[in-house]
Design a protein around this motif. Structure first.
Motif, mmCIF file in Angstrom:
data_model
loop_
_atom_site.group_PDB
_atom_site.id
_atom_site.type_symbol
_atom_site.label_atom_id
_atom_site.label_comp_id
_atom_site.label_asym_id
_atom_site.label_seq_id
_atom_site.Cartn_x
_atom_site.Cartn_y
_atom_site.Cartn_z
ATOM 1 N N MET A 208 0.855 -1.152 0.000
ATOM 2 C CA MET A 208 0.000 0.000 0.000
ATOM 3 C C MET A 208 0.903 1.217 0.000
ATOM 4 S SD MET A 208 -3.281 -0.630 2.363
ATOM 5 C CE MET A 208 -4.839 -0.389 1.628
ATOM 6 N N PRO A 209 0.623 2.240 -0.641
ATOM 7 C CA PRO A 209 -0.654 2.728 -1.157
ATOM 8 C C PRO A 209 -1.009 2.186 -2.544
ATOM 9 C CG PRO A 209 1.002 4.439 -1.380
ATOM 10 C CD PRO A 209 1.667 3.283 -0.676
ATOM 11 N N ASN A 210 -2.318 2.117 -2.751
ATOM 12 C CA ASN A 210 -2.859 1.756 -4.062
ATOM 13 C C ASN A 210 -3.524 2.996 -4.640
ATOM 14 O OD1 ASN A 210 -2.138 -0.946 -3.682
ATOM 15 N ND2 ASN A 210 -4.032 -1.340 -2.599
ATOM 16 N N VAL A 211 -3.078 3.398 -5.799
ATOM 17 C CA VAL A 211 -3.638 4.567 -6.479
ATOM 18 C C VAL A 211 -4.358 4.073 -7.722
ATOM 19 C CG1 VAL A 211 -3.121 6.763 -7.625
ATOM 20 C CG2 VAL A 211 -1.737 6.026 -5.658
ATOM 21 N N THR A 212 -5.663 4.312 -7.781
ATOM 22 C CA THR A 212 -6.451 3.936 -8.950
ATOM 23 C C THR A 212 -7.042 5.208 -9.533
ATOM 24 O OG1 THR A 212 -7.005 1.827 -7.919
ATOM 25 C CG2 THR A 212 -8.327 2.486 -9.813
ATOM 26 N N TYR B 270 -4.629 3.486 1.520
ATOM 27 C CA TYR B 270 -3.324 3.474 2.162
ATOM 28 C C TYR B 270 -3.428 2.959 3.593
ATOM 29 C CZ TYR B 270 -4.871 7.749 4.459
ATOM 30 O OH TYR B 270 -5.572 8.663 5.207
ATOM 31 N N ARG B 271 -2.308 2.536 4.112
ATOM 32 C CA ARG B 271 -2.223 2.034 5.480
ATOM 33 C C ARG B 271 -2.126 3.234 6.425
ATOM 34 N NH1 ARG B 271 -0.426 -2.974 6.301
ATOM 35 N NH2 ARG B 271 0.588 -2.875 4.274
ATOM 36 N N LEU B 272 -2.923 3.219 7.491
ATOM 37 C CA LEU B 272 -2.843 4.270 8.506
ATOM 38 C C LEU B 272 -1.568 4.092 9.322
ATOM 39 C CD1 LEU B 272 -6.510 4.289 9.842
ATOM 40 C CD2 LEU B 272 -5.400 6.080 8.494
ATOM 41 N N VAL B 273 -0.779 5.133 9.366
ATOM 42 C CA VAL B 273 0.412 5.167 10.209
ATOM 43 C C VAL B 273 0.483 6.577 10.810
ATOM 44 C CG1 VAL B 273 1.720 3.363 9.020
ATOM 45 C CG2 VAL B 273 1.860 5.705 8.206
ATOM 46 N N PRO B 274 1.110 6.734 11.947
ATOM 47 C CA PRO B 274 1.089 8.019 12.647
ATOM 48 C C PRO B 274 1.570 9.220 11.828
ATOM 49 C CG PRO B 274 1.936 6.321 14.106
ATOM 50 C CD PRO B 274 1.787 5.698 12.750
ATOM 51 N N PHE B 275 2.549 9.035 10.953
ATOM 52 C CA PHE B 275 3.078 10.182 10.213
ATOM 53 C C PHE B 275 2.217 10.605 9.019
ATOM 54 C CE2 PHE B 275 5.343 6.422 8.655
ATOM 55 C CZ PHE B 275 5.099 6.490 7.294
ATOM 56 N N PHE C 116 -8.556 6.791 1.357
ATOM 57 C CA PHE C 116 -9.133 5.911 2.364
ATOM 58 C C PHE C 116 -8.005 5.221 3.121
ATOM 59 C CE2 PHE C 116 -12.046 6.272 -1.203
ATOM 60 C CZ PHE C 116 -13.238 6.640 -0.567
ATOM 61 N N GLY C 117 -7.894 5.502 4.404
ATOM 62 C CA GLY C 117 -6.874 4.899 5.243
ATOM 63 C C GLY C 117 -7.410 3.674 5.961
ATOM 64 N N TYR C 118 -6.575 2.639 6.050
ATOM 65 C CA TYR C 118 -6.956 1.379 6.679
ATOM 66 C C TYR C 118 -5.972 1.022 7.780
ATOM 67 C CZ TYR C 118 -10.028 0.870 2.670
ATOM 68 O OH TYR C 118 -10.996 1.070 1.737
ATOM 69 N N ALA C 119 -6.495 0.604 8.921
ATOM 70 C CA ALA C 119 -5.635 0.140 10.015
ATOM 71 C C ALA C 119 -4.968 -1.165 9.597
ATOM 72 C CB ALA C 119 -6.478 -0.081 11.269
ATOM 73 N N THR C 120 -3.748 -1.361 10.050
ATOM 74 C CA THR C 120 -2.979 -2.550 9.673
ATOM 75 C C THR C 120 -3.740 -3.840 9.945
ATOM 76 O OG1 THR C 120 -0.913 -1.393 10.067
ATOM 77 C CG2 THR C 120 -0.819 -3.789 10.087
ATOM 78 N N GLN C 121 -4.401 -3.930 11.095
ATOM 79 C CA GLN C 121 -5.107 -5.167 11.432
ATOM 80 C C GLN C 121 -6.340 -5.406 10.555
ATOM 81 O OE1 GLN C 121 -4.659 -2.569 13.452
ATOM 82 N NE2 GLN C 121 -6.490 -2.076 14.599
#
Length: 108
Positions: free
Chosen positions: A1-5, A62-67, A97-102
């Motif tokens: 991730m990230p995936n850009v469409t 994309y994956r949610l990360v703190p930064f 759209f952000g997604y939590a790792t889990q």
């Protein structure tokens, strides 16, 4: 991730040289602004039959990360908007759209 469409009318799809440049610029944007690992960046173009609204639509997952804060994503979207316009001539609606790792289950 990230995936850009990026979805755009099939008849307005730019030449391969423009798409190659758009791919390079999107990749650079993802690796620099979103700090994504190069092997995790995916960019896809989908030709569509346009119905209504902006002639192009960009969806970023994309994956949610703190930064990756709201401010970082605002910079990302502003730059992406310019890159799409410069390479396709189309104004794009952009949604991230952000997604939590889990919550992400993936292969390959």
């Amino acid at each position: 991730m990230p995936n850009v469409t990026i979805f755009m009318p099939t008849e307005k799809m730019p030449p391969d040289t423009n798409l190659a440049e758009l791919t390079d610029q999107c990749t650079q944007l993802c690796t620099e602004v979103l700090e994504a690992a190069l092997e995790n960046v995916h960019i896809i173009y989908v030709g569509v039959r346009h119905g209504r609204g902006n002639p192009a639509y960009a969806e970023i997952k994309y994956r949610l990360v703190p930064f990756r804060t709201q401010a970082v994503m605002a910079v990302f979207m502003e730059r992406l908007e310019g890159i799409i316009k410069a390479n396709t001539g189309l104004a794009a609606r952009i949604r991230c759209f952000g997604y939590a790792t889990q919550a992400i289950h993936a292969r390959n």
